[in-house]
Every structure is written in C-alpha cells, then in structure tokens.
Scaffold this motif. Structure first.
Motif, PDB file in Angstrom:
ATOM      1  N   THR A  34      24.361  12.122   8.576  1.00 47.82           N
ATOM      2  CA  THR A  34      23.363  11.317   9.275  1.00 47.82           C
ATOM      3  C   THR A  34      22.066  11.181   8.483  1.00 47.82           C
ATOM      4  N   THR A  35      22.198  11.143   7.155  1.00 47.66           N
ATOM      5  CA  THR A  35      20.985  11.005   6.369  1.00 47.66           C
ATOM      6  C   THR A  35      20.486   9.572   6.440  1.00 47.66           C
ATOM      7  N   LEU A  36      19.209   9.425   6.720  1.00 47.10           N
ATOM      8  CA  LEU A  36      18.620   8.091   6.709  1.00 47.10           C
ATOM      9  C   LEU A  36      17.676   7.987   5.522  1.00 47.10           C
ATOM     10  N   ILE A  37      17.964   7.023   4.668  1.00 42.45           N
ATOM     11  CA  ILE A  37      17.167   6.898   3.460  1.00 42.45           C
ATOM     12  C   ILE A  37      16.329   5.626   3.539  1.00 42.45           C
ATOM     13  N   PRO A  38      15.029   5.748   3.531  1.00 45.00           N
ATOM     14  CA  PRO A  38      14.189   4.552   3.574  1.00 45.00           C
ATOM     15  C   PRO A  38      14.088   3.892   2.196  1.00 45.00           C
ATOM     16  N   LEU A  39      14.162   2.576   2.186  1.00 46.90           N
ATOM     17  CA  LEU A  39      14.004   1.831   0.934  1.00 46.90           C
ATOM     18  C   LEU A  39      12.838   0.860   1.106  1.00 46.90           C
ATOM     19  N   PRO A  40      11.629   1.330   0.915  1.00 50.19           N
ATOM     20  CA  PRO A  40      10.462   0.506   1.251  1.00 50.19           C
ATOM     21  C   PRO A  40      10.288  -0.714   0.354  1.00 50.19           C
ATOM     22  N   ASN A  41      10.952  -0.741  -0.788  1.00 53.50           N
ATOM     23  CA  ASN A  41      10.752  -1.878  -1.698  1.00 53.50           C
ATOM     24  C   ASN A  41      11.886  -2.886  -1.667  1.00 53.50           C
ATOM     25  N   VAL A  42      12.839  -2.718  -0.754  1.00 56.48           N
ATOM     26  CA  VAL A  42      14.000  -3.602  -0.745  1.00 56.48           C
ATOM     27  C   VAL A  42      14.121  -4.270   0.616  1.00 56.48           C
ATOM     28  N   GLU A  43      14.332  -5.570   0.594  1.00 60.63           N
ATOM     29  CA  GLU A  43      14.546  -6.287   1.847  1.00 60.63           C
ATOM     30  C   GLU A  43      16.031  -6.344   2.158  1.00 60.63           C
ATOM     31  N   SER A  44      16.318  -6.701   3.406  1.00 57.32           N
ATOM     32  CA  SER A  44      17.715  -6.624   3.842  1.00 57.32           C
ATOM     33  C   SER A  44      18.595  -7.655   3.149  1.00 57.32           C
ATOM     34  N   HIS A  45      18.025  -8.826   2.868  1.00 56.33           N
ATOM     35  CA  HIS A  45      18.861  -9.887   2.300  1.00 56.33           C
ATOM     36  C   HIS A  45      19.450  -9.524   0.940  1.00 56.33           C
ATOM     37  N   PRO A  46      18.610  -9.139  -0.027  1.00 51.80           N
ATOM     38  CA  PRO A  46      19.215  -8.736  -1.305  1.00 51.80           C
ATOM     39  C   PRO A  46      20.084  -7.494  -1.196  1.00 51.80           C
ATOM     40  N   LEU A  47      19.709  -6.581  -0.296  1.00 49.00           N
ATOM     41  CA  LEU A  47      20.510  -5.355  -0.178  1.00 49.00           C
ATOM     42  C   LEU A  47      21.918  -5.675   0.313  1.00 49.00           C
ATOM     43  N   ALA A  48      22.016  -6.596   1.284  1.00 46.92           N
ATOM     44  CA  ALA A  48      23.340  -6.969   1.793  1.00 46.92           C
ATOM     45  C   ALA A  48      24.205  -7.523   0.671  1.00 46.92           C
ATOM     46  N   ILE A  49      23.597  -8.367  -0.168  1.00 46.65           N
ATOM     47  CA  ILE A  49      24.343  -8.954  -1.278  1.00 46.65           C
ATOM     48  C   ILE A  49      24.745  -7.865  -2.273  1.00 46.65           C
ATOM     49  N   LEU A  50      23.812  -6.965  -2.545  1.00 48.37           N
ATOM     50  CA  LEU A  50      24.103  -5.892  -3.498  1.00 48.37           C
ATOM     51  C   LEU A  50      25.223  -4.991  -2.998  1.00 48.37           C
ATOM     52  N   ILE A  51      25.220  -4.711  -1.687  1.00 45.00           N
ATOM     53  CA  ILE A  51      26.262  -3.845  -1.136  1.00 45.00           C
ATOM     54  C   ILE A  51      27.625  -4.525  -1.257  1.00 45.00           C
ATOM     55  N   THR A  52      27.653  -5.822  -0.953  1.00 45.51           N
ATOM     56  CA  THR A  52      28.901  -6.565  -1.104  1.00 45.51           C
ATOM     57  C   THR A  52      29.402  -6.499  -2.543  1.00 45.51           C
ATOM     58  N   TYR A  53      28.468  -6.742  -3.453  1.00 49.07           N
ATOM     59  CA  TYR A  53      28.828  -6.720  -4.875  1.00 49.07           C
ATOM     60  C   TYR A  53      29.346  -5.343  -5.279  1.00 49.07           C
ATOM     61  N   CYS A  54      28.664  -4.335  -4.797  1.00 49.93           N
ATOM     62  CA  CYS A  54      29.013  -2.966  -5.157  1.00 49.93           C
ATOM     63  C   CYS A  54      30.393  -2.590  -4.632  1.00 49.93           C
ATOM     64  N   LYS A  55      30.672  -2.978  -3.385  1.00 55.33           N
ATOM     65  CA  LYS A  55      31.991  -2.674  -2.802  1.00 55.33           C
ATOM     66  C   LYS A  55      33.104  -3.298  -3.614  1.00 55.33           C
ATOM     67  N   LYS A  56      32.900  -4.573  -3.949  1.00 56.70           N
ATOM     68  CA  LYS A  56      33.906  -5.288  -4.725  1.00 56.70           C
ATOM     69  C   LYS A  56      34.084  -4.621  -6.085  1.00 56.70           C
ATOM     70  N   HIS A  57      32.962  -4.244  -6.647  1.00 51.29           N
ATOM     71  CA  HIS A  57      32.965  -3.574  -7.941  1.00 51.29           C
ATOM     72  C   HIS A  57      33.834  -2.318  -7.896  1.00 51.29           C
ATOM     73  N   LEU A  58      33.621  -1.506  -6.860  1.00 49.33           N
ATOM     74  CA  LEU A  58      34.391  -0.270  -6.715  1.00 49.33           C
ATOM     75  C   LEU A  58      35.862  -0.566  -6.456  1.00 49.33           C
ATOM     76  N   GLU A  59      36.071  -1.606  -5.661  1.00 52.97           N
ATOM     77  CA  GLU A  59      37.452  -1.957  -5.306  1.00 52.97           C
ATOM     78  C   GLU A  59      38.239  -2.357  -6.551  1.00 52.97           C
ATOM     79  N   ILE A  60      37.617  -3.213  -7.352  1.00 53.72           N
ATOM     80  CA  ILE A  60      38.286  -3.667  -8.572  1.00 53.72           C
ATOM     81  C   ILE A  60      38.522  -2.488  -9.507  1.00 53.72           C
ATOM     82  N   LYS A  61      37.555  -1.605  -9.558  1.00 53.96           N
ATOM     83  CA  LYS A  61      37.684  -0.430 -10.414  1.00 53.96           C
ATOM     84  C   LYS A  61      38.849   0.450  -9.948  1.00 53.96           C
ATOM     85  N   ALA A  62      38.978   0.612  -8.628  1.00 49.53           N
ATOM     86  CA  ALA A  62      40.025   1.461  -8.075  1.00 49.53           C
ATOM     87  C   ALA A  62      41.403   0.834  -8.272  1.00 49.53           C
TER      88      ALA A  62
END
Lengths: 182, 122
Positions: free
Chosen positions: A58-86
């Motif tokens: 239940t760790t909550l990590i604040p990211l004061p310099n990141v907005e939700s829009h780019p983060l959502a895109i980055l998370i999508t990219y990251c997931k795909k990245h890991l998936e392709i790697k796996a």
C-alpha cells in the motif's frame, strides 16, 4: 483515467504500487512497471531501507512533477515494453523488431505537443528507454529539415544579433545542401 | 518565447522578423489549404537545455549543423563538443557519417508535409 488492471506480464509480482500525480490522479501499477521508473524505484528502496517491516503493498508515492496524462501514456508504453521483453526473452533480434513495430504504431497516436510533456515526465521519472525513444522521435521530426522548419516546429524565433546568423550559416554552409522540402 | 538580445539594432531585426513572419504566414496558409495539422501551429512549448541536448544526440551531422543556426540557445547546445564527438570518431575510423545515422535509426514519425518548397540557401 485509464486503469489498466489486467496484468499481461506473468513475471510481475502481485505487488501494486500507487502513484499520485500532480493533479491528484491516482494510478495503481504493478511493481515491475514502477521499477522501470528509476525515481520511483529510488523512493521505494529508500522506504524499504528505512523500515524493514513494511513489505506491504500500500505504498503511495507522490509524483509532484508529473501530470496524469503523460503518466498514463508512459505506463502504457512501459507495460508494452515489458510484455515484448517477456515474450522474446531468448531472441533479442525479434524483440527489437517487435519493439520497433510497436513504437511506430505508438507514434501515430502521439501529437507533437504531447512529446514535450512526455519527455519531461520521462526525464523526471528517469525512465531511460522512454526518454531516448521520445527524443529520437523529436529528432526524426527535424531530421534534415530547414532552420525555418525547426523554428516553426518548436515555436521559436531567431534571437541572433544581425550578422551572427550569417556567420553561423557561413560556418555551417556544408549543412545547408539538400534540405528536405517539407 | 521571448527573443533575447533585442533592441540593439532594431531596424534590421524588425526587417528580419518581418521577413520571417511573411514566410511563416505563407506556410500556414498553405497548410490550412491542405486541411491537416492545424493543431501543430502551436508547436512545442519549450524543451530546456538538457532535453534539447538529449534530442540533438539523435540527429545526423547535417541537422546538427543547421540546429546551430536556429537561435542562441540552440546554437549553444548544438555546438557542444560531446554532440560532435561521434562524427569525429567515425571519420577517424574512415566510416562515413551516414553510418552513424543508420545505427541510430530514428523512428519514422508522420511526415508533416508543407506543400511550400523551401528554397535552399545560397
């Protein structure tokens, strides 16, 4: 925002990490995804070192310099990245081909303006692959383009003193041959 | 973006700016005729110096040379020796600089085509 709850990556643990953006959106991501963001990883490691007994999910990590829009895109990219790697753990060549294919598709849905905030977010999160990828995308957009095109693309104006620009253009005269037409 | 170094030789600069604006306006008109990419007009907000350095790591030598002529900030970033080092190394090894470009493989982005042809600089 988009809550990607399904876990495509079988190697990831069930641990979830919660990220809170500057505009108070909360994202729950798998640990494997969050660990790609070195800033988050650092935070997490520090936390773990401080109280060994934690281990809860239940760790909550604040990211004061990141907005939700780019983060959502980055998370999508990251997931795909890991998936392709796996998927292609044993075949590096194939992985690269898959990745390139995905990146090409990915760029079709990204506006040039979004790239700026994506670059800044990736930089803040210290997500190297994404940072390089977005920088490459910008680089390819100005590759072999004229100075005027670059200024327009970035919304810049020349702030040279008179004569300075001519001097530079003279110095780099060899680079002004064969400008792309667009 | 606020242009710096303004006010020294106002006349010539204004003349330059006017010239620039007329070029930009022409381009915009033609772009609108095309009916595509009107959202691109706003362009980028701004990349800071470090991010610009990161971007210019991935361009080829010709683009890097041109980047030095964009404005003062770009000039400062693009003339960084670290960015030129790869090309010098390739030259020393007798490899063409185009090789460097091939290795970097910039991903194809949708070409943002303006119908107006920009004349090569004489």
């Amino acid at each position: 925002m988009s809550n990607q709850s399904e876990s495509p990556n079988p190697t990831s643990s069930s641990n979830k990490i919660t990220l809170k953006t500057s505009d108070n959106e909360v994202f729950e991501v798998e640990e494997a995804v969050a660990m790609k963001f070195c800033t988050v990883k650092q935070y997490f490691d520090d936390e773990n070192n401080n109280n060994v007994t934690s281990g809860t999910s239940t760790t909550l990590i604040p990211l004061p310099n990141v907005e939700s829009h780019p983060l959502a895109i980055l998370i999508t990219y990251c997931k795909k990245h890991l998936e392709i790697k796996a998927n292609n753990a044993d075949n590096k060549k194939e992985m690269e081909i898959d990745m390139e294919h995905y990146e090409r598709e990915f760029l079709k849905n990204v506006m040039p303006q979004e790239l700026t905030e994506l670059i800044l977010a990736a930089n803040y999160l210290n997500f190297k692959e994404a940072l390089d990828f977005f920088c490459r995308a910008v680089a390819s957009a100005i590759q072999n383009k004229s100075v005027e095109y670059v200024r327009k693309f970035f919304g810049l104006e020349s702030d040279f003193k008179p004569g300075e620009e001519e001097k530079l253009r003279e110095e780099f005269a060899w680079s002004f041959e064969g400008v792309d037409e667009d | 973006m606020c242009p710096r170094g303004r006010g020294l030789v106002e006349n010539e600069e204004q003349y330059e700016n006017k010239k620039m604006k007329s070029i930009v306006v022409e381009e915009q008109e033609e772009e609108e005729e095309e009916g595509s990419g009107s959202e691109r007009e706003t362009g980028f907000v701004d990349l800071n110096q470090d991010m610009l350095h990161n971007v210019l790591k991935f361009v080829d030598m010709v683009t890097l040379g041109r980047a030095a002529c964009v404005n003062k900030l770009w000039s400062k970033v693009a003339l960084d020796d670290r960015l030129w080092a790869p090309f010098i190394i390739y030259r020393r090894r007798g490899l063409p600089w185009a090789f460097h470009r091939m290795i970097l493989r910039p991903p194809p982005i949708d070409p943002q085509v303006f119908s107006r042809q920009i004349e090569p600089w004489v």
